[in-house]
Design an enzyme around this catalytic site. Structure first.
Site, PDB file in Angstrom:
ATOM      1  N   HIS A   2      28.318  22.373   0.742  1.00 29.06           N
ATOM      2  CA  HIS A   2      27.891  21.256  -0.121  1.00 29.06           C
ATOM      3  C   HIS A   2      29.034  20.778  -1.018  1.00 29.06           C
ATOM      4  CE1 HIS A   2      23.757  22.599   0.909  1.00 29.06           C
ATOM      5  NE2 HIS A   2      24.263  23.807   0.712  1.00 29.06           N
ATOM      6  N   SER A  40      52.820   2.390  -3.617  1.00 29.80           N
ATOM      7  CA  SER A  40      52.065   1.231  -4.061  1.00 29.80           C
ATOM      8  C   SER A  40      53.035   0.198  -4.594  1.00 29.80           C
ATOM      9  CB  SER A  40      51.093   1.651  -5.164  1.00 29.80           C
ATOM     10  OG  SER A  40      50.738   0.543  -5.959  1.00 29.80           O
ATOM     11  N   LYS A  90      52.670   6.293  -7.148  1.00 27.44           N
ATOM     12  CA  LYS A  90      51.752   6.575  -6.045  1.00 27.44           C
ATOM     13  C   LYS A  90      52.419   7.058  -4.764  1.00 27.44           C
ATOM     14  CE  LYS A  90      47.781   5.091  -5.796  1.00 27.44           C
ATOM     15  NZ  LYS A  90      46.509   5.807  -5.815  1.00 27.44           N
ATOM     16  N   GLU A 140      44.091   8.447   6.198  1.00 28.91           N
ATOM     17  CA  GLU A 140      43.089   7.392   5.996  1.00 28.91           C
ATOM     18  C   GLU A 140      42.944   6.515   7.237  1.00 28.91           C
ATOM     19  OE1 GLU A 140      43.250   6.236   1.371  1.00 28.91           O
ATOM     20  OE2 GLU A 140      45.168   6.188   2.391  1.00 28.91           O
TER      21      GLU A 140
END
Ligand code: ARG
Length: 463
Positions: free
Chosen positions: A158, A279, A285, A292
């Site tokens: 979980h 970024s 970043k 992804e």
């Protein structure tokens, strides 16, 4: 100007331009040219052996097709949309080059068994490439697992910290998923590798053909047993589509974990610069784009599977033009899965695991509570009672902001007199993982053995 189609003998009007663009497939099925040429040569050789084609015609056909193949390879072939598909483009060019012999190639054959043959050959090669990319990724993972056999990290259910596990164990869980995917590919390959040639349009042909001969030349394991089925079903494409979708779902799950692990919140992992992007506005970043994109691309591969299933649904026997729609989803899934596996293995060679961050995270959330309950069971307390005792000790620890192993013995003994000073041995993370020392368990000793076994299995593949 639209070219005369080989099938247009009974047609008095030209194909409508809208229809031509709508129905052409050469813009994507040109990819099948090598398989198409190979299949045509095998068919022509068989016709010659059967006495249907002269030796001279066969010689011209083989030479002409090989020249066309090398022209295509050099980018010197002019594909024409008005010739519809890869098959008619090549055949028309062959006839332009060698004359009547080119027109004899299609004897005892139809584009229906031709395209099914091309697709099976193409898919077979693709499966072999994907299987070898899979083996590459698995080798990388199994190697990492061996190195991280003793690295402690939180195990979750979980998404809540549950029990400590070892990183090597976690990585080997990924390897198990991929191992089944590999088996599925091989299993699918068996059913792909059967020859439809000779089924012709749907009913077979009256020429004295030798189906085994073409099957052997093309390396097929056998011939399709029924001509109607041979030109009609694309279940072998669907099976691959399903295997591909599952591979991507598995890669996506791994990718999701890498995204989570590389976030500031956990800091378990640092991905190599070569596989991240920055970024344009936030200078600090470093984004896990490969992971992804894998996660994102899994959607289209699942979508391709659904598209393939729907292409087949509702088709009566035998061949229907619907089947032309099997190509784009198939090609897209093949490309996506192969590229995904290769970039993923490359990325994994540049991953740095932060063992201390994993250890720190594993220490939070009382992950050895089950070990304490098991300790009480060994002292004769029934498991359900032990569960209650430990829950109360955990409650106490949480209130005093202590880890379980920091709770004083006297406090523990208030909850159960079965607890002795030896309790602290089982409350450490190291003790917890080491105790799970059975096949499939997370103990470093087991993980080392499991990684060795997995490496041996990969070795035996010989890919
Ligand atoms: N381009 C077609 C396909 O992909 C080839 C077979 C065409 N057969 C036909 N009878 N129109 O399925």
């Amino acid at each position: 100007m639209s070219q005369k189609k080989p099938w247009a003998g009974r047609f008095s009007e030209d194909t409508d331009a809208l229809m031509e663009t709508f129905s052409e497939s050469v813009s994507f099925d040109w990819r099948l040219y090598r398989q198409d040429i190979r299949g045509s040569i095998a068919h022509a050789r068989m016709l010659q052996a059967a006495g249907v084609l002269s030796e001279e015609d066969f010689g011209d056909i083989e030479r002409g097709l090989r020249e066309i193949e090398s022209d295509i390879e050099r980018g010197a072939f002019q594909w024409s949309e008005s010739l519809e598909d890869v098959h008619m483009n090549i055949e028309a060019e062959l006839t332009r080059r060698i004359g009547d012999a080119g027109k004899r190639l299609h004897t005892g054959r139809s584009r229906n068994d031709q395209v099914a043959t091309d697709m099976r050959l193409y898919l077979r090669e693709g499966i072999d490439r994907i299987a070898s990319a899979m083996t590459g990724l698995q080798r990388t993972l199994v190697d990492l697992a061996g190195k991280e056999a003793g690295t402690i990290m939180p195990g979750y259910t979980h998404m809540q910290s549950a029990q400590p596990v070892t990183l090597g164990h976690h990585i080997l869980a990924w390897n198990e998923m991929l191992d089944r995917d590999y088996q599925r590919l091989l299993d699918c390959r068996e059913r792909v590798n059967v020859s439809p040639l000779g089924a012709a349009a749907l009913a077979g042909t009256g020429y004295p053909i030798d189906r085994q001969m073409t099957a052997d030349e093309l390396g097929f394991g056998g011939v399709c047993a029924n001509s109607l089925d041979a030109v009609s079903d694309r279940d072998f494409v669907i099976e691959f589509g399903a295997a591909a979708a599952l591979i991507m779902v598995h890669l996506s799950r791994i990718a999701e974990e890498l995204v989570l692990w590389s976030s500031e919140g956990s800091g378990f992992v640092e991905l190599g610069d070569a596989f991240c992007t920055g970024s344009s506005i936030m200078p600090q970043k470093k984004n896990p784009d490969v992971a992804e994109l894998i996660r994102g691309k899994s959607g289209r591969v699942s979508g391709n599977l659904v598209a393939l299933l729907m292409v087949m649904k509702g088709q009566p026997l035998a061949y229907n033009r619907d089947n032309q729609e099997d190509k784009e989803p198939l090609f897209d899934s093949m490309d996506t899965v192969e590229a995904g596996l290769r970039v993923f293995s490359a990325m994994f060679t540049q991953v740095t695991f932060h063992r201390e961050a994993m250890y720190r995270a594993a220490s939070r959330g009382h992950p050895t509570a089950t070990d304490l309950a098991d300790y009480l069971v060994r002292k004769g307390v029934p498991f359900r009672d032990a569960h209650g005792v430990v829950a109360r000790i955990v409650d106490h620890a949480a209130r005093d902001r202590l880890q379980l192993e920091q709770v004083p013995l006297s406090v523990m003994q208030q909850h159960s007199d079965a607890i002795g000073a030896d309790v602290y041995d089982v409350l450490t993370l190291e003790g917890s993982v080491a105790s799970r020392n059975h096949v499939g368990g997370t103990a470093p000793e087991q993980v080392t053995i499991a990684a060795e076994n997995a490496a041996r299995r990969l070795q035996e593949r010989g890919a």
